[in-house]
Design a protein around this motif. Sequence first.
Motif, PDB file in Angstrom:
ATOM      1  N   SER A   1      35.924 113.226  24.702  1.00 61.25           N
ATOM      2  CA  SER A   1      36.566 112.111  24.050  1.00 61.25           C
ATOM      3  C   SER A   1      36.818 110.987  25.124  1.00 61.25           C
ATOM      4  O   SER A   1      36.742 111.161  26.314  1.00 61.25           O
ATOM      5  N   ILE A   2      37.055 109.821  24.562  1.00 61.83           N
ATOM      6  CA  ILE A   2      37.371 108.758  25.309  1.00 61.83           C
ATOM      7  C   ILE A   2      38.853 108.755  25.204  1.00 61.83           C
ATOM      8  O   ILE A   2      39.385 108.292  24.238  1.00 61.83           O
ATOM      9  N   ARG A   3      39.399 109.409  26.452  1.00 60.74           N
ATOM     10  CA  ARG A   3      40.934 109.183  26.446  1.00 60.74           C
ATOM     11  C   ARG A   3      41.580 108.137  26.392  1.00 60.74           C
ATOM     12  O   ARG A   3      42.486 107.722  25.621  1.00 60.74           O
ATOM     13  N   ARG A   4      41.082 107.166  27.233  1.00 62.47           N
ATOM     14  CA  ARG A   4      41.568 105.746  27.327  1.00 62.47           C
ATOM     15  C   ARG A   4      40.639 104.772  27.541  1.00 62.47           C
ATOM     16  O   ARG A   4      39.730 104.988  28.397  1.00 62.47           O
ATOM     17  N   ALA A   5      40.681 103.734  26.912  1.00 61.81           N
ATOM     18  CA  ALA A   5      39.724 102.575  27.306  1.00 61.81           C
ATOM     19  C   ALA A   5      40.481 101.266  27.001  1.00 61.81           C
ATOM     20  O   ALA A   5      40.970 100.584  26.113  1.00 61.81           O
ATOM     21  N   ARG A   6      41.227 100.995  28.392  1.00 58.43           N
ATOM     22  CA  ARG A   6      42.283 100.020  28.456  1.00 58.43           C
ATOM     23  C   ARG A   6      41.881  98.447  28.860  1.00 58.43           C
ATOM     24  O   ARG A   6      41.029  98.653  29.705  1.00 58.43           O
ATOM     25  N   PHE A   7      42.574  97.601  28.408  1.00 56.52           N
ATOM     26  CA  PHE A   7      42.225  96.265  28.657  1.00 56.52           C
ATOM     27  C   PHE A   7      43.494  95.482  28.663  1.00 56.52           C
ATOM     28  O   PHE A   7      44.326  95.502  27.875  1.00 56.52           O
ATOM     29  N   ALA A   8      43.934  95.010  30.090  1.00 58.67           N
ATOM     30  CA  ALA A   8      45.327  94.274  30.111  1.00 58.67           C
ATOM     31  C   ALA A   8      45.046  92.914  31.220  1.00 58.67           C
ATOM     32  O   ALA A   8      44.126  92.971  31.866  1.00 58.67           O
ATOM     33  N   VAL A   9      45.756  92.120  30.802  1.00 55.77           N
ATOM     34  CA  VAL A   9      45.832  90.747  31.556  1.00 55.77           C
ATOM     35  C   VAL A   9      47.258  90.608  31.938  1.00 55.77           C
ATOM     36  O   VAL A   9      48.316  90.530  31.156  1.00 55.77           O
ATOM     37  N   LYS A  10      47.369  90.213  33.187  1.00 56.30           N
ATOM     38  CA  LYS A  10      48.756  90.459  33.841  1.00 56.30           C
ATOM     39  C   LYS A  10      48.923  89.064  34.578  1.00 56.30           C
ATOM     40  O   LYS A  10      47.965  88.720  35.522  1.00 56.30           O
ATOM     41  N   GLY A  11      50.129  88.434  34.557  1.00 57.95           N
ATOM     42  CA  GLY A  11      50.253  87.156  35.259  1.00 57.95           C
ATOM     43  C   GLY A  11      51.505  86.942  35.686  1.00 57.95           C
ATOM     44  O   GLY A  11      52.546  87.153  34.885  1.00 57.95           O
ATOM     45  N   GLN A  12      51.854  86.562  37.206  1.00 60.07           N
ATOM     46  CA  GLN A  12      52.814  86.062  37.621  1.00 60.07           C
ATOM     47  C   GLN A  12      52.854  84.593  37.685  1.00 60.07           C
ATOM     48  O   GLN A  12      51.881  83.898  38.450  1.00 60.07           O
TER      49      GLN A  12
END
Length: 455
Positions: A86-97
């Motif tokens: 399985s693909i347990r996680r396929a995460r995409f995140a954008v974070k900004g200070q």
Amino acid sequence: MRKTLLFAAVMLLGISAAFAQETVKRNQYGVAVQSERLDVEAQDGILVLENQKTGYKLWFDTRAQVDGAVFFGQDKDYDNIGNGTSIRRARFAVKGQINESWYGEFDMDLADGLIELKDAIVRYTGIPNLDLQVGNFKENFSIQRNTTSRYLQFMERPMVTSALAPSRHLGINAKYAKDWLWASAGAFTQEVKGAEEEGYVKDNNKDYGRNTGVSLTGKVVFRPLYKMQDASLHIGFAGSYRRAKTSVDPKEYGMYRASARNSTSINRKKYIDTDNLPGYDHNFLWTIELAGHYQGLRYEGAYIGDNVHFKKTAVDPKTKNFGGWYVQAGYLLFGGTQRYDSNGGKYTKVNRGQKWGDIELCARYEFCDLNDANVYGGAAEAYTFGLNWLVNNNVKIMLNYQFNNNDRYANGKNKLFVGHDALGNPTKDYTKVVEGKRKAGVDYHMLGIRFEIDF
């Protein structure tokens, strides 16, 4: 001559003014905007855009985890467990200070071809040692739940964490962290994940006028070794008062349910499961946790309890008490050191001991009990051994062996065989099981592997 020079000067000033106007930058709506140059870097393999003078920083948090598992050793008369990947996680995140006072984050998971919202955060960081945030994020309750999946010592969290510890909910939270003290308090409403949960919230509101339900969660952590660079000690206490939420099927609103899978997400069977318990009023979750590290050694343990209260009009109004615990430890074999995130109150990326990486040897025992009074949701224990190859800052390969021991009540809401009756036939009815306490229930072994990359 003077007129000519004056005319030339006026023309130059006009051209300069026009040029200055043309260099004013505007956004897509034609509004003048303030601009600044950014430095572009790969910091430990993570793309970062930053201006150190203004405090602006933007980065991407992308993660892929590919799992595989095989299962063996279960009784031939019981339900088969399918091996798989399985693909347990396929995460995409954008974070900004944005500056020293404001932080934002958006995180989603694309595993299994479905889009699921994870974090959506607006955070104020303008007060020293204090963070104030609103949005969808993990409640500060369990150190194991709050440790990101990037830095888990095993492929999956313990069963008791999966069954009882709250995860992400829409809410508001305040967190204080300085030296020996870490504290958090927040108020939360419904679960926000995908279209199904959002549809349930709308239906409960539209058709029944139900409130989304509120949970109050607080936690305090004492850290007496905060001055030490190569060691930490984390002593935590947390509690959470919880009411019914509307992010469930309207037909199941006002019911309590706790459940968890063994081993990995590949085995979809939930052996321990209370099923829906009607007449639910509220529950109080609590936990005590102890964790620490010294150089390459990291250890952690916790007990989580859940006191579930029912309305006086319920068929079975007696309070139910569920709970469980785990202990685990890991050691870096080739000179690496563990790291504690003092601001997050959890453990983070290790410092590898060799150029080629490091290897972490891990072991865990866990127990979860969903049996109490007239509820027989099942109990289970598991022994897990792990070997983690930390290849570099971005790549990790995990190998897990686990033995699962479920009791006779762990029949997945009466769907799974858990023993044999007096005639020797497999049965799902725990009242008819003739095997003794040690032999009853589904026992099996698992070998699992994970390939992970973070970038």
